[in-house]
Write a protein that holds these residues in place. Structure first.
Motif, PDB file in Angstrom:
ATOM      1  N   ILE A 134      -6.526  -2.354   2.301  1.00  0.00           N
ATOM      2  CA  ILE A 134      -6.415  -3.752   2.724  1.00  0.00           C
ATOM      3  C   ILE A 134      -7.278  -4.012   3.966  1.00  0.00           C
ATOM      4  CG2 ILE A 134      -4.789  -5.521   3.490  1.00  0.00           C
ATOM      5  CD1 ILE A 134      -2.715  -3.194   2.162  1.00  0.00           C
ATOM      6  N   PRO A 135      -8.259  -4.922   3.895  1.00  0.00           N
ATOM      7  CA  PRO A 135      -9.068  -5.252   5.069  1.00  0.00           C
ATOM      8  C   PRO A 135      -8.215  -5.973   6.118  1.00  0.00           C
ATOM      9  CG  PRO A 135     -10.109  -6.047   3.029  1.00  0.00           C
ATOM     10  CD  PRO A 135      -8.695  -5.668   2.695  1.00  0.00           C
ATOM     11  N   PHE A 136      -8.381  -5.617   7.370  1.00  0.00           N
ATOM     12  CA  PHE A 136      -7.690  -6.283   8.479  1.00  0.00           C
ATOM     13  C   PHE A 136      -8.719  -6.946   9.398  1.00  0.00           C
ATOM     14  CE2 PHE A 136      -3.034  -5.249   9.073  1.00  0.00           C
ATOM     15  CZ  PHE A 136      -2.816  -4.973   7.731  1.00  0.00           C
ATOM     16  N   THR A 137      -8.457  -8.226   9.692  1.00  0.00           N
ATOM     17  CA  THR A 137      -9.438  -9.026  10.470  1.00  0.00           C
ATOM     18  C   THR A 137      -9.102  -9.045  11.961  1.00  0.00           C
ATOM     19  OG1 THR A 137      -8.106 -11.019  10.179  1.00  0.00           O
ATOM     20  CG2 THR A 137      -9.771 -10.549   8.475  1.00  0.00           C
ATOM     21  N   GLU A 185     -17.823  -4.182   7.663  1.00  0.00           N
ATOM     22  CA  GLU A 185     -18.377  -4.350   6.313  1.00  0.00           C
ATOM     23  C   GLU A 185     -18.537  -2.974   5.650  1.00  0.00           C
ATOM     24  OE1 GLU A 185     -18.620  -7.491   5.281  1.00  0.00           O
ATOM     25  OE2 GLU A 185     -18.749  -6.474   3.326  1.00  0.00           O
ATOM     26  N   GLY A 186     -17.840  -2.798   4.526  1.00  0.00           N
ATOM     27  CA  GLY A 186     -17.980  -1.537   3.791  1.00  0.00           C
ATOM     28  C   GLY A 186     -16.900  -0.519   4.097  1.00  0.00           C
ATOM     29  N   PHE A 187     -16.094  -0.758   5.130  1.00  0.00           N
ATOM     30  CA  PHE A 187     -15.078   0.252   5.511  1.00  0.00           C
ATOM     31  C   PHE A 187     -14.034   0.439   4.405  1.00  0.00           C
ATOM     32  CE2 PHE A 187     -12.435   2.836   8.113  1.00  0.00           C
ATOM     33  CZ  PHE A 187     -11.131   2.439   7.870  1.00  0.00           C
ATOM     34  N   THR A 188     -13.396  -0.661   3.978  1.00  0.00           N
ATOM     35  CA  THR A 188     -12.331  -0.511   2.963  1.00  0.00           C
ATOM     36  C   THR A 188     -12.919  -0.011   1.634  1.00  0.00           C
ATOM     37  OG1 THR A 188     -12.561  -2.911   2.601  1.00  0.00           O
ATOM     38  CG2 THR A 188     -10.673  -2.162   3.919  1.00  0.00           C
ATOM     39  N   LEU A 193      -0.454   2.044   0.410  1.00  0.00           N
ATOM     40  CA  LEU A 193      -1.183   1.012   1.157  1.00  0.00           C
ATOM     41  C   LEU A 193      -1.964   1.708   2.268  1.00  0.00           C
ATOM     42  CD1 LEU A 193       1.634  -1.684   1.590  1.00  0.00           C
ATOM     43  CD2 LEU A 193       0.183  -1.222  -0.402  1.00  0.00           C
ATOM     44  N   MET A 194      -3.253   1.399   2.363  1.00  0.00           N
ATOM     45  CA  MET A 194      -4.090   1.942   3.446  1.00  0.00           C
ATOM     46  C   MET A 194      -4.723   0.788   4.187  1.00  0.00           C
ATOM     47  SD  MET A 194      -5.856   5.231   1.527  1.00  0.00           S
ATOM     48  CE  MET A 194      -6.202   6.163   3.035  1.00  0.00           C
ATOM     49  N   MET A 195      -4.650   0.839   5.521  1.00  0.00           N
ATOM     50  CA  MET A 195      -5.151  -0.274   6.329  1.00  0.00           C
ATOM     51  C   MET A 195      -5.465   0.228   7.732  1.00  0.00           C
ATOM     52  SD  MET A 195      -1.395  -1.979   6.513  1.00  0.00           S
ATOM     53  CE  MET A 195      -0.888  -1.101   5.032  1.00  0.00           C
TER      54      MET A 195
END
Ligand code: PYL
Length: 275
Positions: A55-58, A65-68, A104-106
């Motif tokens: 899950i991308p976290f803002t 960009e590209g991490f998840t 879940l990974m974040m």
């Protein structure tokens, strides 16, 4: 933990096969076998039926960009059905659950975690990376029991490394740029394992004396050619690389270094292994 940049991770997905072959040459083990060793389990005891949502976290400094996508490519490479949620933050967590993901990974600016919703297992990237690289270094160096290992950096990765290396029977010394941090980690390792850890005050001397080096610092290019001998082994998780460009060719075949792979592999095995 240094914040990754897109250029540090954009190559990961395309290079996983080559990276895995490189690991086999250096350690005799695949990425999965190293993760299983670090997670104290067997590859056959890791449940791959779990679905993985990244899950991308803002928050904070925002999305890398590209991490998840890089994280999902690593868990996918290890055989897990993995996807990156379309939504970010809370919406992404809800989407992950609605799509039936058990894992879940974040990551925010401070923590990168893997959570198993079913078993309530949690794995933290810093500690898992420390332990994963200790396992890989043990394999690469042919066993660390009763061998001197110098840990550089007493942060989350260095702490994970110290506890894992103590368990592997290594004779540990620690250098941190802040002596009180070295002392605190040495005390913590002794409290938790009963093992006495030496602290080093002089970095250059420590690098000249020690042949097995675990670089858990965020410092670039401080390990030089004069520190490297044919017996030198280096574990260097994360970016930047502490080995400078002149020293690199002297130790390249005895160096473990990646921005994410071993840490992520250890995390997913931690939370998916059978009890
Ligand atoms: C977890 C990595 C390993 C080394 N440094 C750590 C880092 O870069 N942390 C920040 C991760 C931010 C991710 C961002 C996103 O794209 O979801 N919140």
């Amino acid at each position: 933990m240094t914040r990754l940049k897109t250029e540090d991770i954009s190559h990961i997905k395309a290079s996983l096969d080559k990276y895995n072959r490189d690991l086999i040459v250096k350690t005799g083990a695949t990425l999965g076998q190293i993760a299983a060793y670090a997670a104290e389990t067997g590859e056959e005891k890791v449940c791959r039926n779990f679905k993985v949502a990244v899950i991308p976290f803002t928050c904070g400094r925002g999305i890398i960009e590209g991490f998840t996508q890089a994280v999902a490519s690593i868990t996918g490479f290890l055989g897990f059905n993995s996807f990156v949620t379309e939504n970010t933050d809370a919406g992404g967590v809800a989407e992950a659950v609605e799509k039936g993901a058990e894992i879940l990974m974040m990551a925010d600016d401070d923590k990168f975690v893997a959570i198993n919703r079913v078993t309530a297992r949690v794995s933290d990237n810093g500690e898992a990376t420390g332990r994963g690289y200790a396992a890989a270094l043990d394999l690469m160096a042919g066993g660390l029991r009763n061998r001197n290992v110098l840990i550089l950096g007493a942060g989350p990765v260095g702490k994970g490394a110290a506890l894992a290396l103590a368990k592997l029977g290594a004779k540990i010394s620690i250098f941190d740029i802040k002596p009180r941090c070295s002392n605190r980690l040495a005390e913590e390792v002794h409290e938790k394992t009963g093992i006495t850890v030496r602290t080093e005050g002089n970095l250059d001397r420590a690098l000249l004396v020690n042949k097995i080096i675990y670089d858990a610092t965020p410092a670039p290019s401080f390990i030089h050619k004069r520190h490297i001998t044919p017996d030198t082994f280096i574990a260097a998780p994360g970016i930047p690389l502490g080995v400078d460009s002149e020293a690199l060719p002297e130790v390249a075949d005895r160096l473990l270094h990646d921005p994410l792979e071993i840490g992520v592999a250890t995390m997913i095995y931690d939370v998916c292994k059978q009890a």
